[in-house]
Design a protein around this motif. Structure first.
Motif, PDB file in Angstrom:
ATOM      1  N   TYR A   1      -7.409  -8.756   3.160  1.00 16.76           N
ATOM      2  CA  TYR A   1      -7.233  -7.507   3.895  1.00 16.76           C
ATOM      3  C   TYR A   1      -5.808  -7.450   4.433  1.00 16.76           C
ATOM      4  O   TYR A   1      -5.280  -8.450   4.934  1.00 16.76           O
ATOM      5  CB  TYR A   1      -8.227  -7.416   5.057  1.00 16.76           C
ATOM      6  N   PHE A   2      -5.175  -6.261   4.334  1.00 15.25           N
ATOM      7  CA  PHE A   2      -3.815  -6.124   4.830  1.00 15.25           C
ATOM      8  C   PHE A   2      -3.569  -4.674   5.239  1.00 15.25           C
ATOM      9  O   PHE A   2      -4.204  -3.745   4.737  1.00 15.25           O
ATOM     10  CB  PHE A   2      -2.787  -6.557   3.773  1.00 15.25           C
ATOM     11  N   ASP A   3      -2.645  -4.479   6.186  1.00 22.22           N
ATOM     12  CA  ASP A   3      -2.318  -3.149   6.690  1.00 22.22           C
ATOM     13  C   ASP A   3      -1.109  -2.594   5.957  1.00 22.22           C
ATOM     14  O   ASP A   3      -0.126  -3.312   5.702  1.00 22.22           O
ATOM     15  CB  ASP A   3      -2.018  -3.200   8.195  1.00 22.22           C
ATOM     16  N   ILE A   4      -1.153  -1.288   5.640  1.00 23.72           N
ATOM     17  CA  ILE A   4      -0.031  -0.622   4.984  1.00 23.72           C
ATOM     18  C   ILE A   4       0.120   0.785   5.561  1.00 23.72           C
ATOM     19  O   ILE A   4      -0.785   1.301   6.219  1.00 23.72           O
ATOM     20  CB  ILE A   4      -0.219  -0.507   3.458  1.00 23.72           C
ATOM     21  N   SER A   5       1.263   1.391   5.271  1.00 24.62           N
ATOM     22  CA  SER A   5       1.452   2.815   5.525  1.00 24.62           C
ATOM     23  C   SER A   5       1.174   3.556   4.227  1.00 24.62           C
ATOM     24  O   SER A   5       1.186   2.972   3.141  1.00 24.62           O
ATOM     25  CB  SER A   5       2.884   3.094   6.006  1.00 24.62           C
ATOM     26  N   VAL A   6       0.930   4.854   4.315  1.00 25.35           N
ATOM     27  CA  VAL A   6       0.565   5.621   3.129  1.00 25.35           C
ATOM     28  C   VAL A   6       1.670   5.594   2.080  1.00 25.35           C
ATOM     29  O   VAL A   6       1.411   5.697   0.878  1.00 25.35           O
ATOM     30  CB  VAL A   6       0.226   7.076   3.521  1.00 25.35           C
ATOM     31  N   GLU A   7       2.932   5.423   2.518  1.00 23.98           N
ATOM     32  CA  GLU A   7       4.042   5.395   1.562  1.00 23.98           C
ATOM     33  C   GLU A   7       3.958   4.215   0.608  1.00 23.98           C
ATOM     34  O   GLU A   7       4.564   4.216  -0.465  1.00 23.98           O
ATOM     35  CB  GLU A   7       5.388   5.355   2.304  1.00 23.98           C
ATOM     36  N   SER A   8       3.195   3.170   0.971  1.00 21.86           N
ATOM     37  CA  SER A   8       3.092   1.964   0.143  1.00 21.86           C
ATOM     38  C   SER A   8       1.883   1.978  -0.777  1.00 21.86           C
ATOM     39  O   SER A   8       1.638   1.006  -1.492  1.00 21.86           O
ATOM     40  CB  SER A   8       3.033   0.712   1.041  1.00 21.86           C
ATOM     41  N   LEU A   9       1.132   3.085  -0.775  1.00 23.25           N
ATOM     42  CA  LEU A   9      -0.112   3.115  -1.537  1.00 23.25           C
ATOM     43  C   LEU A   9       0.118   2.927  -3.030  1.00 23.25           C
ATOM     44  O   LEU A   9      -0.648   2.238  -3.711  1.00 23.25           O
ATOM     45  CB  LEU A   9      -0.846   4.432  -1.276  1.00 23.25           C
ATOM     46  N   ALA A  10       1.185   3.541  -3.567  1.00 18.45           N
ATOM     47  CA  ALA A  10       1.471   3.383  -4.992  1.00 18.45           C
ATOM     48  C   ALA A  10       1.748   1.932  -5.342  1.00 18.45           C
ATOM     49  O   ALA A  10       1.300   1.431  -6.377  1.00 18.45           O
ATOM     50  CB  ALA A  10       2.661   4.260  -5.378  1.00 18.45           C
ATOM     51  N   GLN A  11       2.479   1.238  -4.476  1.00 14.94           N
ATOM     52  CA  GLN A  11       2.822  -0.159  -4.744  1.00 14.94           C
ATOM     53  C   GLN A  11       1.606  -1.070  -4.666  1.00 14.94           C
ATOM     54  O   GLN A  11       1.551  -2.104  -5.331  1.00 14.94           O
ATOM     55  CB  GLN A  11       3.895  -0.615  -3.754  1.00 14.94           C
ATOM     56  N   VAL A  12       0.608  -0.678  -3.878  1.00 20.54           N
ATOM     57  CA  VAL A  12      -0.621  -1.470  -3.805  1.00 20.54           C
ATOM     58  C   VAL A  12      -1.299  -1.513  -5.162  1.00 20.54           C
ATOM     59  O   VAL A  12      -1.811  -2.543  -5.597  1.00 20.54           O
ATOM     60  CB  VAL A  12      -1.577  -0.889  -2.738  1.00 20.54           C
ATOM     61  N   HIS A  13      -1.271  -0.391  -5.881  1.00 18.58           N
ATOM     62  CA  HIS A  13      -1.879  -0.335  -7.215  1.00 18.58           C
ATOM     63  C   HIS A  13      -1.095  -1.146  -8.240  1.00 18.58           C
ATOM     64  O   HIS A  13      -1.571  -1.376  -9.341  1.00 18.58           O
ATOM     65  CB  HIS A  13      -1.983   1.112  -7.689  1.00 18.58           C
ATOM     66  N   CYS A  14       0.116  -1.535  -7.896  1.00 20.63           N
ATOM     67  CA  CYS A  14       0.948  -2.315  -8.819  1.00 20.63           C
ATOM     68  C   CYS A  14       0.827  -3.819  -8.590  1.00 20.63           C
ATOM     69  O   CYS A  14       1.460  -4.600  -9.300  1.00 20.63           O
ATOM     70  CB  CYS A  14       2.410  -1.905  -8.678  1.00 20.63           C
ATOM     71  N   LEU A  15       0.047  -4.242  -7.617  1.00 24.43           N
ATOM     72  CA  LEU A  15      -0.149  -5.669  -7.388  1.00 24.43           C
ATOM     73  C   LEU A  15      -0.822  -6.284  -8.606  1.00 24.43           C
ATOM     74  O   LEU A  15      -1.782  -5.736  -9.146  1.00 24.43           O
ATOM     75  CB  LEU A  15      -0.988  -5.900  -6.132  1.00 24.43           C
ATOM     76  N   ARG A  16      -0.357  -7.423  -9.038  1.00 17.14           N
ATOM     77  CA  ARG A  16      -0.865  -8.045 -10.261  1.00 17.14           C
ATOM     78  C   ARG A  16      -2.031  -8.992 -10.033  1.00 17.14           C
ATOM     79  O   ARG A  16      -2.690  -9.416 -10.981  1.00 17.14           O
ATOM     80  CB  ARG A  16       0.273  -8.829 -10.952  1.00 17.14           C
ATOM     81  N   SER A  17      -2.294  -9.343  -8.777  1.00 17.74           N
ATOM     82  CA  SER A  17      -3.289 -10.376  -8.490  1.00 17.74           C
ATOM     83  C   SER A  17      -4.624  -9.817  -8.018  1.00 17.74           C
ATOM     84  O   SER A  17      -5.562 -10.585  -7.800  1.00 17.74           O
ATOM     85  CB  SER A  17      -2.748 -11.333  -7.420  1.00 17.74           C
ATOM     86  N   VAL A  18      -4.744  -8.488  -7.853  1.00 18.31           N
ATOM     87  CA  VAL A  18      -5.956  -7.907  -7.276  1.00 18.31           C
ATOM     88  C   VAL A  18      -6.779  -7.207  -8.350  1.00 18.31           C
ATOM     89  O   VAL A  18      -6.248  -6.663  -9.317  1.00 18.31           O
ATOM     90  CB  VAL A  18      -5.613  -6.919  -6.139  1.00 18.31           C
ATOM     91  N   ASP A  19      -8.094  -7.225  -8.163  1.00 16.76           N
ATOM     92  CA  ASP A  19      -9.011  -6.582  -9.102  1.00 16.76           C
ATOM     93  C   ASP A  19      -9.378  -5.170  -8.645  1.00 16.76           C
ATOM     94  O   ASP A  19      -9.090  -4.200  -9.319  1.00 16.76           O
ATOM     95  CB  ASP A  19     -10.276  -7.427  -9.271  1.00 16.76           C
ATOM     96  N   ASN A  20     -10.033  -5.067  -7.499  1.00 12.17           N
ATOM     97  CA  ASN A  20     -10.460  -3.765  -6.989  1.00 12.17           C
ATOM     98  C   ASN A  20      -9.918  -3.541  -5.590  1.00 12.17           C
ATOM     99  O   ASN A  20      -9.735  -4.498  -4.814  1.00 12.17           O
ATOM    100  CB  ASN A  20     -11.988  -3.660  -6.973  1.00 12.17           C
TER     101      ASN A  20
END
Length: 441
Positions: free
Chosen positions: A75-94
């Motif tokens: 679990y981690f906190d982000i701002s909405v501007e980082s949402l696209a980069q979250v989908h680019c993480l290579r180590s996460v499934d869902n």
């Protein structure tokens, strides 16, 4: 200019000429809603690689993670501007956005009381910000289009109504079109580090969305009724209720609260009710299928999850160039001592090979790897579920390999292990040389 940027600009031009007023309203509304929005994101990862995923989040997003060790979640906190980069993480499934977390939830003694509490809980949760993230997220998630088409053909209700998934897909496209116009999200495409990833994730949707913009705009007057389902993931032995019972009663309350339509297959919103002992996390799914599928072009009988492969590679180095060549692992066409790192998914002996053959294969693999790896500095990361056979083979290679670390992982319910080995300084001696013969190498 990238394909994504070009498609985005074309889409903007079409909408700006045809629906300028409505677009300006949408842009203003989305920007005011999402500005400075901070949320908690949850991600499922291969069990055993939670720390690897946390390290990637810290490096790429600058966020610290709370790790559910041995439970495959971070679990981690982000701002909405980082949402696209979250989908680019290579180590996460869902991915899912957390609505609320209860670290020490007090369950009542009887099933009826517990289920009644679940019903009451639905109307007390802070749904607003997570639903805003869900709406913005539409342009980043990879949709299970094939899954929906299959369900469309098999659903009598949709055939009888004459609408089925066609209307739903238009609604999604319309929503996606509006979300793309938010300048905060489009700014993500200008980041060179993630441009290629975003192209993979949403490039096709941007192009196809352009073709349906005019058609979908005609349905703007139709009231939007979202379809949803509740998925309960439960672990623990002291619960007096089943997962289906919790999902049923909590889902019924969600339906009454939002006036949504329940649909177990063709849903727009998936609400997650994750229960582990006395911990409850309510969330909204941001992915419809695991991100490990995004780069796989062909599924074989033993296809390795890309997220798990990333975890294995991260044990050694980042950004390694990759090529594909078919070789015999027991007879590699490489010079002795010429390889620094070896990473491989060894046959488990289930879908590929057999447990019996592994007793000969594993020692031969380790022997050939020890030959080509540099003495003293060479490393190997090996995945296997046949742990007994591997440990036996490794015990006979103690003079050539030293076990540095072991990561226990869960692969489709199979208890497997990733072994990190270090090549010893001892020079490799071919078995034929031990008998006085000269090695061809």
């Amino acid at each position: 200019m990238s394909d994504v940027q070009e498609a985005t600009n074309q889409l903007l031009d079409v909408n700006l000429h045809e629906n300028q007023r409505s677009i300006q309203v949408t842009e203003s509304g989305l920007r005011s809603e999402s500005e400075h929005l901070q949320v908690t994101i949850g991600a499922t990862v291969p069990t055993g690689f939670e720390q690897t995923a946390a390290d990637e989040v810290r490096e790429k997003l600058g966020s610290l993670c709370k790790i559910s060790k041995d439970r495959g979640k971070i679990y981690f906190d982000i701002s909405v501007e980082s949402l696209a980069q979250v989908h680019c993480l290579r180590s996460v499934d869902n991915l899912f956005v957390v609505v609320q977390e209860f670290k020490d939830y007090q369950f009542k003694e009887t099933k009826e009381e517990v289920l009644k509490d679940f019903e009451d809980l639905a109307g007390k949760l802070p749904w607003s910000d997570p639903l805003k993230i869900w709406k913005i997220n539409t342009c980043f998630k990879k949709k299970k289009t094939k899954h929906k088409k299959i369900n469309q053909n098999s659903s009598k209700e949709k055939i009888e109504s004459g609408r089925g998934d066609k209307t739903d897909e238009r609604d999604v496209k319309k929503e996606f079109t509006n979300n793309v116009l938010d300048s905060q999200i489009l700014d993500c495409y200008e980041n060179a580090a993630i441009k290629e990833e975003i192209s993979t994730l949403v490039g096709d949707d941007l192009t196809s969305c352009k073709d349906e913009t005019e058609e979908s705009s005609k349905e703007e007057t139709d009231p939007e009724v979202l379809k949803f389902r509740v998925t309960c993931n439960r672990a623990g032995e002291k619960h007096c209720f089943s997962s289906n019972e919790a999902a049923r009663d909590f889902g019924g309350a969600v339906q009454d609260y939002f006036k949504w339509k329940a649909d177990m297959t063709n849903f727009d919103v998936e609400v997650l009710l994750n229960i582990h002992d006395n911990e409850i996390v309510v969330g909204i799914a941001l992915t419809e299928e695991s991100l490990h599928r995004r780069n796989i072009t062909h599924f074989g009988p033993t296809t390795l999850r890309s997220t798990l492969a990333y975890g294995m590679l991260s044990k050694l180095s980042w950004g390694l160039p990759i090529d594909t060549i078919q070789w015999d692992i027991c007879n590699l066409p490489l010079r002795t001592g010429s390889v620094d790192i070896m990473v491989t998914d060894m046959p488990f002996g289930k879908r590929m090979g057999s447990k019996k053959r592994n007793w000969n294969l594993y020692p031969a693999c380790l022997r050939e790897m020890s030959r080509v790896c540099r003495p003293g500095t060479g490393q190997a990361v090996l995945l296997t579920q046949d742990k007994k056979c591997f440990i036996k083979a490794l015990s006979g290679m103690g003079h050539l390999w030293r076990k540095v670390h072991t990561v226990w992982v869960n692969i489709g319910g199979l208890h497997a292990a990733v072994y990190l080995l270090k090549r010893t300084p001892q020079t490799f001696v071919h078995p034929s040389e031990q008998d006085g013969e000269r090695s061809p190498w």
